[in-house]
Design an enzyme around this catalytic site. Structure first.
Site, PDB file in Angstrom:
ATOM      1  N   GLY A   1      12.522 -28.060   0.234  1.00 24.91           N
ATOM      2  CA  GLY A   1      11.798 -28.910   1.176  1.00 24.91           C
ATOM      3  C   GLY A   1      10.341 -28.661   0.842  1.00 24.91           C
ATOM      4  O   GLY A   1      10.035 -28.250  -0.275  1.00 24.91           O
ATOM      5  N   CYS A   2       9.453 -28.866   1.809  1.00 30.03           N
ATOM      6  CA  CYS A   2       8.034 -28.586   1.536  1.00 30.03           C
ATOM      7  C   CYS A   2       7.755 -27.120   1.837  1.00 30.03           C
ATOM      8  O   CYS A   2       6.881 -26.797   2.647  1.00 30.03           O
ATOM      9  CB  CYS A   2       7.152 -29.499   2.368  1.00 30.03           C
ATOM     10  SG  CYS A   2       7.455 -31.212   2.002  1.00 30.03           S
ATOM     11  N   ILE A   3       8.531 -26.255   1.243  1.00 33.19           N
ATOM     12  CA  ILE A   3       8.387 -24.826   1.547  1.00 33.19           C
ATOM     13  C   ILE A   3       8.286 -24.015   0.258  1.00 33.19           C
ATOM     14  O   ILE A   3       8.660 -24.473  -0.791  1.00 33.19           O
ATOM     15  CB  ILE A   3       9.572 -24.290   2.374  1.00 33.19           C
ATOM     16  CG1 ILE A   3      10.892 -24.548   1.639  1.00 33.19           C
ATOM     17  CG2 ILE A   3       9.583 -24.920   3.734  1.00 33.19           C
ATOM     18  CD1 ILE A   3      12.042 -23.795   2.191  1.00 33.19           C
TER      19      ILE A   3
ATOM     20  N   THR B   1       1.988 -25.156   1.436  1.00 32.66           N
ATOM     21  CA  THR B   1       2.923 -24.393   0.614  1.00 32.66           C
ATOM     22  C   THR B   1       2.362 -24.166  -0.783  1.00 32.66           C
ATOM     23  O   THR B   1       2.332 -23.038  -1.293  1.00 32.66           O
ATOM     24  CB  THR B   1       4.271 -25.136   0.507  1.00 32.66           C
ATOM     25  OG1 THR B   1       4.825 -25.244   1.816  1.00 32.66           O
ATOM     26  CG2 THR B   1       5.239 -24.392  -0.389  1.00 32.66           C
TER      27      THR B   1
END
Lengths: 110, 485
Positions: A108-110, B455
């Site tokens: 994901g956006c992680i 991130t």
């Protein structure tokens, strides 16, 4: 790709995550860590075991905040932070610890 | 400092030839309605798909026809500046598409290909497409400097949709689209997992503030449907921004809710170029708002989500009974700014006194959207919020901010581990600008309003001797400065 643990060949993806959760054993974690030049300590196992338990219940790795809270509870408040987790899992706690725990990589956006 | 002198790198031909993302798995491609693997007659399928896209989007053809190779764009791309690979010059990236277009769709290219730089769509060209259209973060900085406004991002999106259609989708983006469509968010977080996280965060909020600040899920009749990027539940430093939004809602006395079917602001179909999935993912927002009977729809800190929300959603939301006194949809920064102007936020700047802050404009907000219905609102509003909650705010050099902002290096569907070397190199100009303002103004933190930026920058910072924790959410700064009792 594949890894060999105790004479058994286990399929993984390109980044070394197990294709099948059921292939996991403690030896798998030890073997993956050894390849990274890491020896798993009791602190590593706290995290790995927590991840596996959480995944079993929710089918996803825990959020970083949930993980740091759990670590603080079991290893002491001074260790309940991301810096400590990075010291255990330098590639990033969510991703490297998930790999050792046999879980799919969170994306994901992680 | 008003200007950052950017060093143009010496050309290194094919320096990034090796960089390519993992291919989508067969099951993923199938779930999205694409071929499971590279089809045998891929060349025919690709050319026919290109024809389809040219017919549907006339501006694409204009972009392909109008370039005069003036090279104004050539040194504007962060991936070129970071890698020196000439194929990362925007004009060269466009030409990968243009050479095929000319060969199959122009008279000169059909009959005299060598005279006009037209090329057969062969395997070598295909490989270059897959590699170099995944070295574009679709940030549109080059388009700002192009005298014709040619948008390399649109060309990259078309290229990726053609790649999808022949069975060469990119794994990271395609898997995320499957998850958001099947589970409701990019992370694949189910409702029980969400409930568990929200309950934990509510406990933290109470412990830290002494206030019963709620994080409601699926509450019918709430005033606001709030749509954050799902990374806000999961990752650091994002989660502190999420707590910041909750504090703002709490202080304003606004009732709000998340919706478990739409706990994702992001829409990765924008990156993959799929119009079908773009519409499908966007439609969830309409359905969530209708189901919960809300009066307002507010988006959290997610760059490309705001681009889609601002440009695509308004017509989709037309038939809903919403409170039209507020923007439909609204950005969380617009909401906080409105509250600030009405004196509804009690802020004590001194609470952020130890932080000296700069602001990173995220590309899709800076160059593809707007805020507050005022010219340049997408720049002015975040800065007004920052100066309201921080004593020390300092701009990075002007040629790296506002419409000239540099991408964080991980946008456009490139935020995946196998592209890390590219991401580190592509972050270079942004980091040089941040280092400049650290040197001159002793800045400690870089605030931003995009989950991808948070991130990407926190992950690459250690490569540049910066700390992960120097990236911070704008709403964390607001939340930290609020006087809640």
């Amino acid at each position: 790709m594949a890894i060999e643990v105790n004479g058994k060949v286990l399929e993984t993806d390109e980044e070394g995550y197990l294709n099948d959760l059921a292939d996991w054993s403690e030896e798998v974690a030890h073997s993956m860590a050894a390849k990274d030049g890491t020896e798993l300590t009791a602190a590593h196992w706290e995290v790995i075991n927590f991840l596996r338990g959480y995944y079993e219940e929710y089918q996803i790795a825990p959020a970083v905040r949930i993980l740091t809270k759990a670590v603080a509870k079991s290893l002491g408040a001074d260790k309940g932070n991301t810096q400590y987790l990075y010291s255990l899992f330098p590639e990033g706690p969510a991703k490297q610890a998930c790999r050792y725990a046999g879980l799919p990589k969170p994306t994901g956006c992680i | 400092m008003n200007f950052l002198k950017l060093k143009i790198p010496a050309l290194q031909t094919d320096a990034m030839q090796h960089s390519e993302p993992y291919l989508a798995k067969a099951a993923t491609q199938k779930a999205l309605g694409y071929p499971e693997q590279l089809v045998e007659n891929w060349q025919t399928v690709a050319v026919s798909k290109m024809g389809e896209l040219l017919a549907q989007t006339p501006h694409l053809q204009a972009y392909l026809d109008n370039c005069v190779h003036c090279s104004a764009c050539s040194d504007k791309c962060h991936y070129f500046l970071g890698t020196g690979d000439p194929k990362n010059m925007p004009v060269a990236r466009q030409d990968l598409f243009r050479q095929v277009y000319r060969r199959y769709f122009t008279f000169a290219g059909k009959y005299f290909p060598r005279l006009v730089g037209a090329k057969d769509f062969d395997e070598k060209v295909l490989n270059d497409w897959y590699r170099y259209f995944h070295q574009c973060s679709q940030c549109r900085r080059c388009a700002v400097f192009c005298p014709f406004g040619i948008d390399t991002a649109d060309i990259a999106m078309a290229a990726r949709e053609i790649l999808n259609s022949i069975g060469k989708g990119q794994r990271y983006t395609q898997e995320i689209i499957v998850k958001v469509e099947s589970v409701g968010n990019n992370l694949g977080m189910s409702k029980p997992a969400l409930q568990h996280i929200l309950q934990n965060l509510e406990e933290d909020l109470f412990e830290n503030t002494g206030c019963k600040i709620r994080l409601p899920l699926d509450e019918y009749g709430a005033e606001v449907l709030f749509i954050p990027p799902s990374a806000d539940f999961f990752a650091e430093p994002h989660v502190d921004g999420f707590l910041g939004y909750a504090k703002v809602f709490y202080q304003a006395g606004l009732s709000w809710t998340l919706c478990s079917d739409a706990t994702e602001a992001g829409n990765f179909a924008l990156f993959s170029g799929s119009e079908t999935h773009l519409q499908q993912i966007a439609a969830r927002i309409h359905d969530a708002a209708a189901t919960l009977g809300v009066k307002r729809i507010v988006f959290g800190e997610c760059g490309h989500a705001w681009r889609v929300a601002h440009n695509l959603l308004p017509p989709l939301l037309k038939n809903l009974t919403l409170n039209r006194n507020y923007p439909v949809p609204q950005h969380i920064c617009e909401l906080s700014y409105d509250l600030l102007q009405r004196g509804a936020l009690r802020i004590d700047k001194a609470k952020n006194a130890e932080k000296r802050v700069s602001f990173h404009d995220s590309c899709n907000i800076a160059r593809a959207s707007q805020m507050g219905n005022i010219s340049g609102g997408q720049f002015k509003i975040p800065r007004a919020l920052l100066t309201a909650c921080c004593e020390q705010f300092h701009e990075m050099p002007r040629n790296t901010t506002h419409e000239s902002t540099f991408c964080c290096g991980g946008g456009g569907g490139l935020l995946t581990d196998e592209l890390m070397p590219l991401r580190i190199k592509g972050a270079l100009p942004r980091i040089q600008a941040f280092q400049a303002v650290i040197a001159t103004q002793q800045v400690t933190h870089l605030a931003t309003i995009c989950a991808i930026c948070k991130t990407q920058l926190s992950q690459v910072f250690p490569n540049y001797r910066l700390e992960r924790a120097q990236i911070i959410s704008l709403h964390q700064l607001i939340g930290d400065a609020l006087v809640l009792k």
